[in-house]
Design an enzyme around this catalytic site. Structure first.
Site, PDB file in Angstrom:
ATOM      1  N   LYS A 144       0.721  -1.366  -0.020  1.00 54.69           N
ATOM      2  CA  LYS A 144      -0.303  -0.405  -0.218  1.00 54.69           C
ATOM      3  C   LYS A 144       0.763   1.201  -0.324  1.00 54.69           C
ATOM      4  O   LYS A 144       0.794   1.836  -0.681  1.00 54.69           O
ATOM      5  CB  LYS A 144      -0.747  -0.004   1.143  1.00 54.69           C
ATOM      6  CG  LYS A 144      -1.765   1.444   1.176  1.00 54.69           C
ATOM      7  CD  LYS A 144      -2.823   1.372   2.041  1.00 54.69           C
ATOM      8  CE  LYS A 144      -1.066   2.522   3.379  1.00 54.69           C
ATOM      9  NZ  LYS A 144      -1.973   2.974   4.505  1.00 54.69           N
ATOM     10  N   ASP A 187      -5.423   1.353   0.851  1.00 54.77           N
ATOM     11  CA  ASP A 187      -6.285   1.376   2.074  1.00 54.77           C
ATOM     12  C   ASP A 187      -7.439   1.575   3.596  1.00 54.77           C
ATOM     13  O   ASP A 187      -7.836   0.807   2.400  1.00 54.77           O
ATOM     14  CB  ASP A 187      -5.450   2.544   2.655  1.00 54.77           C
ATOM     15  CG  ASP A 187      -7.383   3.813   2.451  1.00 54.77           C
ATOM     16  OD1 ASP A 187      -8.126   3.260   1.800  1.00 54.77           O
ATOM     17  OD2 ASP A 187      -6.623   5.084   3.155  1.00 54.77           O
TER      18      ASP A 187
END
Ligand code: SF4
Length: 221
Positions: free
Chosen positions: A121, A139
């Site tokens: 991420k 997220d």
């Protein structure tokens, strides 16, 4: 409506709701962004920005972070969750940047994910925001919204959510999609109390339809 058409419509609506959706972590260069994203794990962007306001004045280069004892860096970021580990990651990361990358943040995803504290991420956020490479960083907001709207299944992993989104959205829109989903999740489709009553995409949302049903009907099902 096919999934791609639905995504297209939903993204257009989100774009009208949040035309200026962008990375809310304050930064002036790829290095500061990397540090900010690393700090943001399990912490709000708002808190990270408060801390980095002073942090980025004191520490401008990887060498600056290595010039102080670990305890001093930990103290400087103490308002951030998991600050002890994060300070350790930052110093290890800075050492690798100096030893292997000439003191710069590498642009390649696979190089980024080899850095301490940098997962998929974080690497996606850095390549897309700092280097202009299209990416969808999943997220908590992106994951929740994608699942509520049915673009991913409830038990899909973060990686599966990312792959499904990438299949539904043209590559050149990945970064913009990431920002729109985050803003939509952060300010409208919140984890607690999503605003289903006034949601412009409720007709496409299974979760919203369930939430909008009277409690008595929900129990009867
Ligand atoms: S209807 Fe509710 S759960 Fe669905 S996207 Fe809108 S706010 Fe989120």
């Amino acid at each position: 409506m096919k999934a791609k058409e639905k995504m297209d419509h939903v993204l257009r609506v989100m774009g009208e709701m949040f035309p200026d959706a962008h990375c809310e972590l304050n930064h002036r260069n790829p290095f500061e962004l990397t540090i900010a994203v690393l700090l943001s794990a399990q912490c709000t962007d708002e808190t990270v920005n408060k801390v980095t306001k002073d942090l980025f004045e004191k520490y401008k280069t990887p060498a600056d972070y290595l010039a102080v004892p670990l305890e001093e860096l930990q103290h400087d970021i103490r308002r951030i969750g998991l600050f002890r580990n994060k300070a350790l990651f930052i110093q290890k990361l800075c050492q690798i940047l100096i030893d292997e990358h000439g003191g710069e943040v590498p642009e390649k995803h696979e190089q980024l994910t080899k850095l301490p504290g940098v997962g998929r991420k974080t690497a996606n956020v850095v390549v897309s925001n700092a280097f202009g490479v299209p990416a969808i960083a999943v997220d908590t907001h992106v994951e929740r919204v994608s699942k509520r709207l049915g673009f991913a299944k409830a038990d899909d992993s973060v990686l599966e959510v990312e792959k499904k989104l990438m299949r539904l959205v043209p590559r050149e829109l990945w970064t913009e999609t990431h920002h729109r989903l985050i803003f939509f999740g952060r300010y409208h489709c919140k984890a607690q109390n999503p605003q289903c009553e006034v949601c412009p995409v409720v007709e496409f949302c299974k979760e919203g339809k369930v939430r909008m049903k009277p409690a008595s009907n929900r129990k009867a099902k």
